[in-house]
Design an enzyme around this catalytic site. Structure first.
Site, short mmCIF file in Angstrom:
data_model
loop_
_atom_site.label_atom_id
_atom_site.label_comp_id
_atom_site.label_asym_id
_atom_site.label_seq_id
_atom_site.Cartn_x
_atom_site.Cartn_y
_atom_site.Cartn_z
N TYR A 1 46.99 38.86 51.80
CA TYR A 1 47.39 39.52 50.57
C TYR A 1 47.00 41.00 50.57
O TYR A 1 47.67 41.82 49.96
CB TYR A 1 46.75 38.82 49.36
CG TYR A 1 47.32 37.46 49.08
CD1 TYR A 1 47.14 36.41 49.98
CD2 TYR A 1 48.03 37.20 47.92
CE1 TYR A 1 47.66 35.15 49.74
CE2 TYR A 1 48.55 35.94 47.66
CZ TYR A 1 48.36 34.92 48.57
OH TYR A 1 48.88 33.69 48.33
N LYS B 1 41.62 27.01 59.22
CA LYS B 1 42.52 26.62 60.31
C LYS B 1 41.92 27.14 61.61
O LYS B 1 42.54 27.85 62.40
CB LYS B 1 43.92 27.20 60.06
CG LYS B 1 45.01 26.63 60.97
CD LYS B 1 45.23 25.14 60.78
CE LYS B 1 46.40 24.67 61.65
NZ LYS B 1 46.49 23.19 61.69
N ASP C 1 45.93 21.83 56.81
CA ASP C 1 47.01 20.85 56.78
C ASP C 1 46.47 19.47 56.42
O ASP C 1 47.09 18.73 55.63
CB ASP C 1 47.79 20.83 58.09
CG ASP C 1 46.90 20.85 59.33
OD1 ASP C 1 45.68 21.06 59.20
OD2 ASP C 1 47.43 20.67 60.43
N ASP D 1 45.55 29.62 47.34
CA ASP D 1 46.72 29.77 46.48
C ASP D 1 47.59 28.52 46.56
O ASP D 1 48.03 27.96 45.55
CB ASP D 1 47.51 31.01 46.93
CG ASP D 1 48.57 31.44 45.92
OD1 ASP D 1 48.71 30.78 44.87
OD2 ASP D 1 49.25 32.44 46.18
N ASP E 1 47.79 25.16 43.59
CA ASP E 1 49.05 24.78 42.97
C ASP E 1 49.37 23.32 43.25
O ASP E 1 49.89 22.60 42.39
CB ASP E 1 50.19 25.67 43.48
CG ASP E 1 50.25 27.01 42.76
OD1 ASP E 1 49.34 27.28 41.96
OD2 ASP E 1 51.19 27.78 43.01
#
Length: 351
Positions: free
Chosen positions: A135, A185, A217, A241, A245
């Site tokens: 970001y 990750k 994942d 993020d 959600d």
């Protein structure tokens, strides 16, 4: 005590209005200062985060934020788009730690995308780093060797950024059930390998917290397979993020999740922060009185607890929300028919 109220765009003003009604009903002697941000500010003043709005935020003890996003502004240069308001506030005010609690309120088990017996076990907190990752990394377009366009975004974290968010995660776990899951990750990304190394190092300061690591994942899969296993999850900006959600749909609706963005600044009452629902501006239903204000009302409760030191008032709001939901006063996002103001009225009645 002073709160900066930044309603923003779309349904932002509608849901923020209901949260303000709840705060005012408690008669806490809090001063409110409102300013436009996002697309509304761009249309009025030519910038999504005008200096005057930033000044209002800086001079307050906390910020209650609505939502930003306006289709009319989608083709503007990126630095003028509505979303730059929230990114700009996080950067200018050094709000690096995003707290996103997710739990299923009694009576909403059947509204989750998961089986009721699985959903009922959800009670977790996602701690998301806010100031790093793709970001805020270097980004742009360039021309490849074959002449085609190529976009790039650099993911990066330095050790200090990881260390400070790790401390937030461990302290949060100490105040809950003593379990912290760090999501990365590391099997693919060097950024994540640094993240994991630093988190392991910080863990030495918290022997009372059980630490585990999980690839993102797998974390996404476990969040729908067995969400009850999670207590506190700490992760980077991008992964946080996405996972937060996902968690919102596990509890029933994105209209139910509150959030706090905190930094290191302390006020006379608590930790300075920005509080907002995690949903967007929903321009398709703006102005129709259909939006669920619960996430914003719960964000106001978090504001009172963390930034103003008013835990009892926060408990009252959360209890009123729980009682309203249990009574079946539900917005359209939860299969009900109650409108924005009707939901606000029901919460006020139960205060």
């Amino acid at each position: 005590m002073k709160i900066a109220v930044l309603p923003g765009d779309g349904i932002g003003p509608e849901v923020t209005r209901e949260a303000i009604r709840v705060i005012e009903a408690l008669d806490l002697g809090i001063a409110l200062a409102e300013a436009p941000v996002g697309g509304a500010a761009y249309k009025a003043q030519g910038h999504p985060l005008p200096p005057a709005a930033l000044a209002v935020a800086e001079e307050s003890d906390a910020i209650l934020f609505g939502a930003v996003g306006d289709p009319d502004c989608d083709r503007l240069d990126r630095h003028l788009r509505p979303e730059q308001a929230i990114l700009g506030l996080r950067k200018a005010l050094t709000l690096f730690a995003n707290l996103r609690p997710a739990r299923v309120f009694k009576g909403l088990e059947d509204h989750s995308a998961l089986r009721p017996e699985v959903a009922s076990a959800i009670d977790l907190l996602i701690v998301r780093e806010l100031n790093g990752d793709v970001y805020f990394g270097e980004k742009g377009f360039r021309t490849a060797v074959d002449g085609s366009r190529e976009g790039y975004d650099v993911m990066s974290y330095n050790e200090g950024e990881v260390r400070r968010i790790a401390h937030v995660g461990f302290r949060a776990a100490q105040g809950r059930r003593g379990k912290l899951c760090s999501v990365d990750k590391a099997n693919v990304l060097e950024t994540s390998q640094l993240w994991r190394d630093v988190v392991i190092d910080v863990a030495r300061d918290y022997p009372d917290v059980a630490l585990e690591h999980m690839y993102v994942d797998n974390a996404a899969m476990q969040l729908v397979r067995n969400p009850g296993q999670f207590d506190v999850v700490v992760t980077g900006n991008l992964f946080g993020d996405i996972l937060s959600d996902q968690a919102s749909m596990c509890v029933g609706s994105i209209g139910m999740l509150a959030s706090a963005s905190l930094g290191e600044r302390q006020t006379a009452y608590g930790t300075y922060g920005l509080y907002e629902p995690i949903h967007g501006s929903a321009p398709d239903i703006a102005g129709k009185g259909l939006a669920n204000p619960m996430a914003t009302i719960l964000s106001a409760a978090m504001l009172l607890r963390h930034s103003l030191g008013l835990a009892d008032a926060a408990d009252r709001i959360e209890a009123a929300v729980a009682a309203t939901l249990e009574a079946g006063v539900l917005g359209r996002d939860l299969g009900g028919s109650a409108g924005t103001t009707e939901i606000g009225d029901a919460v006020l009645a139960r205060l």
